[in-house]
Write a protein that holds these residues in place. Sequence first.
Motif, PDB file in Angstrom:
ATOM      1  N   LEU A 250       0.838  -1.198   0.000  1.00  0.00           N
ATOM      2  CA  LEU A 250       0.000   0.000   0.000  1.00  0.00           C
ATOM      3  C   LEU A 250       0.875   1.252   0.000  1.00  0.00           C
ATOM      4  O   LEU A 250       0.612   2.218  -0.718  1.00  0.00           O
ATOM      5  CB  LEU A 250      -0.917  -0.014   1.224  1.00  0.00           C
ATOM      6  N   ASP A 251       1.923   1.214   0.811  1.00  0.00           N
ATOM      7  CA  ASP A 251       2.874   2.319   0.868  1.00  0.00           C
ATOM      8  C   ASP A 251       3.401   2.627  -0.534  1.00  0.00           C
ATOM      9  O   ASP A 251       3.355   3.758  -1.010  1.00  0.00           O
ATOM     10  CB  ASP A 251       4.042   1.907   1.779  1.00  0.00           C
ATOM     11  N   LEU A 252       3.834   1.555  -1.194  1.00  0.00           N
ATOM     12  CA  LEU A 252       4.377   1.692  -2.544  1.00  0.00           C
ATOM     13  C   LEU A 252       3.327   2.229  -3.512  1.00  0.00           C
ATOM     14  O   LEU A 252       3.579   3.147  -4.293  1.00  0.00           O
ATOM     15  CB  LEU A 252       4.874   0.315  -3.000  1.00  0.00           C
ATOM     16  N   THR A 253       2.118   1.666  -3.448  1.00  0.00           N
ATOM     17  CA  THR A 253       1.077   2.057  -4.403  1.00  0.00           C
ATOM     18  C   THR A 253       0.679   3.509  -4.214  1.00  0.00           C
ATOM     19  O   THR A 253       0.470   4.234  -5.180  1.00  0.00           O
ATOM     20  CB  THR A 253      -0.169   1.173  -4.240  1.00  0.00           C
ATOM     21  N   LEU A 254       0.553   3.922  -2.953  1.00  0.00           N
ATOM     22  CA  LEU A 254       0.157   5.310  -2.711  1.00  0.00           C
ATOM     23  C   LEU A 254       1.172   6.271  -3.308  1.00  0.00           C
ATOM     24  O   LEU A 254       0.815   7.257  -3.949  1.00  0.00           O
ATOM     25  CB  LEU A 254       0.026   5.576  -1.212  1.00  0.00           C
ATOM     26  N   TRP A 255       2.454   5.941  -3.103  1.00  0.00           N
ATOM     27  CA  TRP A 255       3.491   6.812  -3.658  1.00  0.00           C
ATOM     28  C   TRP A 255       3.532   6.747  -5.167  1.00  0.00           C
ATOM     29  O   TRP A 255       3.976   7.678  -5.838  1.00  0.00           O
ATOM     30  CB  TRP A 255       4.858   6.458  -3.074  1.00  0.00           C
ATOM     31  N   ALA A 256       3.071   5.632  -5.713  1.00  0.00           N
ATOM     32  CA  ALA A 256       3.054   5.530  -7.171  1.00  0.00           C
ATOM     33  C   ALA A 256       1.845   6.251  -7.751  1.00  0.00           C
ATOM     34  O   ALA A 256       1.917   6.836  -8.824  1.00  0.00           O
ATOM     35  CB  ALA A 256       3.047   4.063  -7.601  1.00  0.00           C
ATOM     36  N   VAL A 257       0.720   6.217  -7.002  1.00  0.00           N
ATOM     37  CA  VAL A 257      -0.528   6.757  -7.540  1.00  0.00           C
ATOM     38  C   VAL A 257      -0.638   8.276  -7.377  1.00  0.00           C
ATOM     39  O   VAL A 257      -1.025   8.982  -8.305  1.00  0.00           O
ATOM     40  CB  VAL A 257      -1.726   6.064  -6.864  1.00  0.00           C
ATOM     41  N   ALA A 258      -0.289   8.772  -6.200  1.00  0.00           N
ATOM     42  CA  ALA A 258      -0.547  10.185  -5.917  1.00  0.00           C
ATOM     43  C   ALA A 258       0.130  11.123  -6.926  1.00  0.00           C
ATOM     44  O   ALA A 258      -0.536  11.987  -7.493  1.00  0.00           O
ATOM     45  CB  ALA A 258      -0.135  10.510  -4.487  1.00  0.00           C
ATOM     46  N   PRO A 259       1.424  10.938  -7.197  1.00  0.00           N
ATOM     47  CA  PRO A 259       2.039  11.844  -8.184  1.00  0.00           C
ATOM     48  C   PRO A 259       1.425  11.686  -9.568  1.00  0.00           C
ATOM     49  O   PRO A 259       1.248  12.669 -10.288  1.00  0.00           O
ATOM     50  CB  PRO A 259       3.508  11.413  -8.214  1.00  0.00           C
ATOM     51  N   VAL A 260       1.076  10.441  -9.923  1.00  0.00           N
ATOM     52  CA  VAL A 260       0.476  10.232 -11.243  1.00  0.00           C
ATOM     53  C   VAL A 260      -0.797  11.053 -11.360  1.00  0.00           C
ATOM     54  O   VAL A 260      -1.020  11.759 -12.343  1.00  0.00           O
ATOM     55  CB  VAL A 260       0.163   8.737 -11.475  1.00  0.00           C
ATOM     56  N   ILE A 261      -1.630  10.965 -10.330  1.00  0.00           N
ATOM     57  CA  ILE A 261      -2.915  11.657 -10.409  1.00  0.00           C
ATOM     58  C   ILE A 261      -2.711  13.166 -10.416  1.00  0.00           C
ATOM     59  O   ILE A 261      -3.223  13.875 -11.289  1.00  0.00           O
ATOM     60  CB  ILE A 261      -3.817  11.217  -9.240  1.00  0.00           C
ATOM     61  N   LEU A 262      -1.938  13.666  -9.472  1.00  0.00           N
ATOM     62  CA  LEU A 262      -1.795  15.119  -9.354  1.00  0.00           C
ATOM     63  C   LEU A 262      -1.060  15.712 -10.556  1.00  0.00           C
ATOM     64  O   LEU A 262      -1.575  16.590 -11.242  1.00  0.00           O
ATOM     65  CB  LEU A 262      -1.061  15.477  -8.064  1.00  0.00           C
ATOM     66  N   VAL A 263       0.134  15.191 -10.814  1.00  0.00           N
ATOM     67  CA  VAL A 263       0.922  15.766 -11.900  1.00  0.00           C
ATOM     68  C   VAL A 263       0.343  15.375 -13.251  1.00  0.00           C
ATOM     69  O   VAL A 263       0.331  16.171 -14.189  1.00  0.00           O
ATOM     70  CB  VAL A 263       2.404  15.339 -11.789  1.00  0.00           C
ATOM     71  N   GLY A 264      -0.165  14.147 -13.340  1.00  0.00           N
ATOM     72  CA  GLY A 264      -0.742  13.677 -14.600  1.00  0.00           C
ATOM     73  C   GLY A 264      -1.904  14.547 -15.049  1.00  0.00           C
ATOM     74  O   GLY A 264      -2.005  14.900 -16.221  1.00  0.00           O
ATOM     75  N   ILE A 265      -2.772  14.926 -14.115  1.00  0.00           N
ATOM     76  CA  ILE A 265      -3.895  15.789 -14.474  1.00  0.00           C
ATOM     77  C   ILE A 265      -3.377  17.152 -14.919  1.00  0.00           C
ATOM     78  O   ILE A 265      -3.790  17.690 -15.946  1.00  0.00           O
ATOM     79  CB  ILE A 265      -4.867  15.946 -13.289  1.00  0.00           C
ATOM     80  N   TRP A 266      -2.436  17.665 -14.170  1.00  0.00           N
ATOM     81  CA  TRP A 266      -1.897  18.983 -14.511  1.00  0.00           C
ATOM     82  C   TRP A 266      -1.299  18.965 -15.914  1.00  0.00           C
ATOM     83  O   TRP A 266      -1.607  19.803 -16.758  1.00  0.00           O
ATOM     84  CB  TRP A 266      -0.854  19.398 -13.470  1.00  0.00           C
ATOM     85  N   LEU A 267      -0.460  17.945 -16.169  1.00  0.00           N
ATOM     86  CA  LEU A 267       0.185  17.852 -17.484  1.00  0.00           C
ATOM     87  C   LEU A 267      -0.833  17.648 -18.596  1.00  0.00           C
ATOM     88  O   LEU A 267      -0.731  18.265 -19.657  1.00  0.00           O
ATOM     89  CB  LEU A 267       1.182  16.684 -17.492  1.00  0.00           C
ATOM     90  N   GLY A 268      -1.828  16.805 -18.323  1.00  0.00           N
ATOM     91  CA  GLY A 268      -2.839  16.529 -19.340  1.00  0.00           C
ATOM     92  C   GLY A 268      -3.612  17.781 -19.710  1.00  0.00           C
ATOM     93  O   GLY A 268      -3.870  18.049 -20.883  1.00  0.00           O
ATOM     94  N   VAL A 269      -3.962  18.565 -18.693  1.00  0.00           N
ATOM     95  CA  VAL A 269      -4.698  19.808 -18.947  1.00  0.00           C
ATOM     96  C   VAL A 269      -3.822  20.777 -19.739  1.00  0.00           C
ATOM     97  O   VAL A 269      -4.256  21.372 -20.729  1.00  0.00           O
ATOM     98  CB  VAL A 269      -5.162  20.448 -17.622  1.00  0.00           C
TER      99      VAL A 269
END
Lengths: 330, 353
Positions: free
Chosen positions: B112-131
């Motif tokens: 879970l530790d690993l997944t959270l660190w993998a998911v959070a940046p993807v979601i936050l930065v990924g949305i920003w970059l996509g927009v």
Amino acid sequence: MPDIILDVQGLETVFKTPEGLVHAVNGVSFELKEGETLGVVGESGCGKSVTMLSVLGLIPTPPGRIVAGKARFNGRDLLKMSGEEIRHVRGAQISMVFQDPMTSLNPVLTIGRQLQEPLMMHIGMTRKQAQERAAELLEMVGIPNAKDRLSDYPHQYSGGMRQRVMIAMALSCSPQILIADEPTTALDVTIQAQIVDLVKRLRDELGMAIIWITHDLGVVAGLAQRVIVMYGGYIIEEAAVGELYTDPQHPYTIGLLGSLPRVDERKQSKLYSIEGLPPVLYQKPQSCPFAPRCKWVMERCWNENPPLETISPDHRVACWVDTKTGRSRS
Amino acid sequence: MTTYIIRRLLMVPVLLFGVTVLIFGMLQFLTPIQRSALYIRSEPKTDKAVEGVIRQYGLDKPLYVQYWNWLVGVVDNNGERKGGILFGDFGYSRVASQPVADLIRTRFPNTLDLTLWAVAPVILVGIWLGVQAAVHQNGIIDQAARVFSIVGTSFPTFVFGLLVLMIFYANLQWFPPGRLSDWANRVVLSDEFTRYTSLLTFDALLNGRFDIFLDALRHMFLPILTLSYINWATFLRVTRSSMLETLRMEYVTTARAKGLPERDVIFKHARPNAMIPVITLAGFQVVGLLGGVVITETVFTYPGIGQAAATAAAQLDVVTVLGFALFNGFILIVANLAVDVLYAFVDPRVRLS
Ligand SMILES: Nc1ncnc2c1ncn2[C@@H]1O[C@H](COP(=O)(O)OP(=O)(O)OP(=O)(O)O)[C@@H](O)[C@H]1O
Ligand SMILES: [Mg+2]
């Protein structure tokens, strides 16, 4: 004589598409006087929307581009304004209502919020003031329980009510010009009449000038003082409303009027009796763009595109043929 | 809103039933005596003992009896309950020599530790970059994102994992595999370190041990990268295209025609609408990441649930593998519920229907 508030000259707008450059508006010129209602009619795709969107700087760029023209409004050219300058004109001095009320309101924001935005933006109201004003505006356009309905979302309103909201929003900052782009096309016939009546009432109360775009010459007859007929990105006829209906000059206008449904015929079965479809112009035509569909077509129509000429003080037409005699106009 | 959520919650038992039936069905591929691992630790050796165990735990009974036993467990001669997934007993892992539930309890927090660190940046930065890519179509970010999307989606995880392992671990020695350095591990195991959440990075911060936090992150960096780079690519692509589509909507023109500044048009009017499909994707990705950990954790010898599952599978410890599958099913159901609630949160048409 009332002042001219909007003076559009030689407007040309093109779109870059994979098939080539589309000439959507080809040197359109018209004037709008204070408090006047101007009807703009023509079939789908003849450049009515693009003309108005160009004036407000709302053409998506790319693919669109305004290549020539002026649009003087209160002494300034709208087409030369910076993005920031024209932003203060939009919604404040010139506002616009669109065709489909089902898609023109934001589905995830409340009606109240969407009404408040221009008030806070252009008039500098606080959120609280804007909220009160929003309720008044809703009441003004005839929405019952206006106060309670501010927190509703667009999907909780019917189509007719949404269009009322759009009108309330457009008029919220008391603009000098309201541009209504086929505001009734997507609505039921009975609702259409209600919207037209509402706009008439508000025009009498607020005194703004209106540009009313439509397919429907019937609606324009009861609303406008002057009518512009567009075809293929050109204005092909312009006249005072009475004159246009009693003495249409251009074959296209005659065709449009001929296909007007009678009041006694309930069905709007076939709207246009003119054969064929309006063209998409990939090149500026060297001939009259209407020639392929014209009953009166002559040799000259294929070789020269007729300019818009004044035939009487209130009447301009772009046609080589005198449709009364079937011979060349001279 | 409440009725909507209640309706979703009512679906949960149905889904749970489906998952348990599925897993139970797979357990039937085992012989009765192999299934005894659901209840007891060691497989009996003599024929007589085997028969006794089969009878005692009803392993030869009709399926519905076995299913019921599997759910609620069986009371043995000493009056002790054995098994029973409803009580959190998923059987005994003979490979790991401990109950499957204990194995999950120790391994899952790491994952879970690993997944959270993998998911959070993807979601936050990924949305920003996509927009950004959508708003400045064909601009630098958009071009880079497009190249990255193609490269990212055409690279298998294990190849990418081995590649970064070779470069950053073997050659450059920047990032070590494993979970913690020895010195940090000693601190974590000592009494002065309290395990508040079982998630190492969060516990390190809560204990005020920033050095341990950094050490943990350093060990997790390559697994995070391997686990999430494909998600970056898809997240970017979906956000971008959703945003582009939204920007063509008529209400965006309305917003502009009102004279709103472009910033408000994009972030207040367009983006919330563009997020609706992105939420679904985020839900899928979290679930997908949990599946992806098997390869990543194995490549980086990271002590998570994926690595344990791989080990168990290699030794044909089916009870353990299916125990993990059951647990994964629960997580999936919870993630779906979270997505549904999020939907209602952003879309009033869902919330008020
Ligand atoms: N975004 C665009 N990209 C390419 N071409 C466009 C675009 N918008 C408009 N056009 C072209 O401009 C021409 C005029 O379109 P416009 O929307 O002004 O027609 P209209 O008279 O408003 O028709 P309608 O009655 O259907 O609204 C059409 O030929 C259309 O294909
Ligand atoms: Mg139009």
